[in-house]
Design a protein around this motif. Structure first.
Motif, PDB file in Angstrom:
ATOM      1  N   ASP A 149      26.657 -35.797 -23.353  1.00  0.00           N
ATOM      2  CA  ASP A 149      26.697 -35.197 -24.687  1.00  0.00           C
ATOM      3  C   ASP A 149      25.499 -35.641 -25.526  1.00  0.00           C
ATOM      4  O   ASP A 149      24.886 -34.836 -26.227  1.00  0.00           O
ATOM      5  N   GLU A 150      25.163 -36.934 -25.446  1.00  0.00           N
ATOM      6  CA  GLU A 150      24.012 -37.457 -26.193  1.00  0.00           C
ATOM      7  C   GLU A 150      22.723 -36.778 -25.746  1.00  0.00           C
ATOM      8  O   GLU A 150      21.935 -36.310 -26.568  1.00  0.00           O
ATOM      9  N   VAL A 151      22.517 -36.707 -24.436  1.00  0.00           N
ATOM     10  CA  VAL A 151      21.287 -36.125 -23.900  1.00  0.00           C
ATOM     11  C   VAL A 151      21.191 -34.649 -24.263  1.00  0.00           C
ATOM     12  O   VAL A 151      20.153 -34.176 -24.721  1.00  0.00           O
ATOM     13  N   ILE A 152      22.262 -33.913 -24.075  1.00  0.00           N
ATOM     14  CA  ILE A 152      22.259 -32.483 -24.380  1.00  0.00           C
ATOM     15  C   ILE A 152      21.934 -32.251 -25.855  1.00  0.00           C
ATOM     16  O   ILE A 152      21.105 -31.405 -26.189  1.00  0.00           O
ATOM     17  N   SER A 153      22.549 -33.010 -26.720  1.00  0.00           N
ATOM     18  CA  SER A 153      22.293 -32.873 -28.152  1.00  0.00           C
ATOM     19  C   SER A 153      20.827 -33.164 -28.484  1.00  0.00           C
ATOM     20  O   SER A 153      20.185 -32.406 -29.221  1.00  0.00           O
TER      21      SER A 153
ATOM     22  N   LEU B  61      14.269 -35.359 -16.281  1.00  0.00           N
ATOM     23  CA  LEU B  61      15.058 -36.385 -16.959  1.00  0.00           C
ATOM     24  C   LEU B  61      16.077 -36.942 -15.981  1.00  0.00           C
ATOM     25  O   LEU B  61      17.066 -36.290 -15.641  1.00  0.00           O
ATOM     26  N   ASP B  62      15.813 -38.151 -15.494  1.00  0.00           N
ATOM     27  CA  ASP B  62      16.665 -38.794 -14.498  1.00  0.00           C
ATOM     28  C   ASP B  62      17.801 -39.551 -15.184  1.00  0.00           C
ATOM     29  O   ASP B  62      17.565 -40.508 -15.903  1.00  0.00           O
ATOM     30  N   MET B  63      19.027 -39.100 -14.948  1.00  0.00           N
ATOM     31  CA  MET B  63      20.217 -39.766 -15.501  1.00  0.00           C
ATOM     32  C   MET B  63      21.001 -40.482 -14.412  1.00  0.00           C
ATOM     33  O   MET B  63      22.202 -40.667 -14.513  1.00  0.00           O
ATOM     34  N   THR B  64      20.318 -40.897 -13.339  1.00  0.00           N
ATOM     35  CA  THR B  64      20.990 -41.517 -12.194  1.00  0.00           C
ATOM     36  C   THR B  64      20.727 -43.016 -12.101  1.00  0.00           C
ATOM     37  O   THR B  64      20.852 -43.596 -11.021  1.00  0.00           O
ATOM     38  N   ASP B  65      20.348 -43.638 -13.204  1.00  0.00           N
ATOM     39  CA  ASP B  65      19.982 -45.064 -13.205  1.00  0.00           C
ATOM     40  C   ASP B  65      18.833 -45.353 -12.248  1.00  0.00           C
ATOM     41  O   ASP B  65      18.747 -46.432 -11.673  1.00  0.00           O
ATOM     42  N   GLY B  66      17.970 -44.366 -12.049  1.00  0.00           N
ATOM     43  CA  GLY B  66      16.817 -44.544 -11.180  1.00  0.00           C
ATOM     44  C   GLY B  66      17.097 -44.291  -9.711  1.00  0.00           C
ATOM     45  O   GLY B  66      16.184 -44.371  -8.886  1.00  0.00           O
ATOM     46  N   ASN B  67      18.329 -43.980  -9.352  1.00  0.00           N
ATOM     47  CA  ASN B  67      18.684 -43.787  -7.946  1.00  0.00           C
ATOM     48  C   ASN B  67      17.966 -42.606  -7.300  1.00  0.00           C
ATOM     49  O   ASN B  67      17.813 -42.569  -6.081  1.00  0.00           O
ATOM     50  N   GLU B  68      17.547 -41.626  -8.088  1.00  0.00           N
ATOM     51  CA  GLU B  68      16.873 -40.445  -7.537  1.00  0.00           C
ATOM     52  C   GLU B  68      15.372 -40.433  -7.807  1.00  0.00           C
ATOM     53  O   GLU B  68      14.687 -39.481  -7.433  1.00  0.00           O
ATOM     54  N   LEU B  69      14.837 -41.482  -8.426  1.00  0.00           N
ATOM     55  CA  LEU B  69      13.409 -41.468  -8.791  1.00  0.00           C
ATOM     56  C   LEU B  69      12.483 -41.357  -7.584  1.00  0.00           C
ATOM     57  O   LEU B  69      11.497 -40.614  -7.623  1.00  0.00           O
TER      58      LEU B  69
END
Length: 146
Positions: free
Chosen positions: A43-47, A124-132
């Protein structure tokens, strides 16, 4: 990095830093990478990305369909709310992609907006860096094979 005449910026979402300061405020597309982040963070990111005038959002990752639906719900909510919450002057396009690599390819090469010239793409990576590492490899391969 530049691919297809678009500047590609990778931003790691974190609650410890002001990640939004690295996001453009016009003419940009967001590749939102989510593998099942909690709703309050989404919700924060989308906003914030709506408030930064995103014109296109492509969701990828394990939760891409859910994240896409939340994005669309927020846009519709802002359109119909009595308080007239902020929306950009342009329509925000949204897509979701279950094939991770294809979603990133689509965003860079095929995504087009009728009202806005997209010249920047934020992954925008929201995976705690797991997909970087995966993201970096895909971007490098797309740049080299272009």
């Amino acid at each position: 990095m530049n691919i297809n005449d678009r500047e590609i910026i990778t931003v790691k979402y974190t609650t410890e830093q002001n990640w939004i300061k690295n996001v453009p405020q016009s003419n940009w597309l967001c590749i939102l990478v989510d593998n099942d982040r909690q709703r309050n963070y989404l919700d924060e990111v989308i906003s914030k990305i709506i408030n930064n005038d995103v014109c296109y959002v492509c969701t990828v990752g394990q939760s891409c369909e859910k994240t896409h639906d939340l994005m669309d719900e927020e846009i519709v909510f802002r359109e119909v709310d009595i308080e007239k919450l902020y929306l950009p002057n342009h329509h925000i396009m949204t897509t979701w992609h279950t094939d991770f690599d294809e979603g990133i390819w689509f965003a860079i090469f095929a995504a087009h907006h009728e009202e806005v010239s997209i010249d920047k793409i934020v992954v925008l990576d929201m995976t705690d860096g797991n997909e970087l590492n995966r993201i970096d490899k895909i971007l490098t391969d797309l740049k080299v094979n272009r």
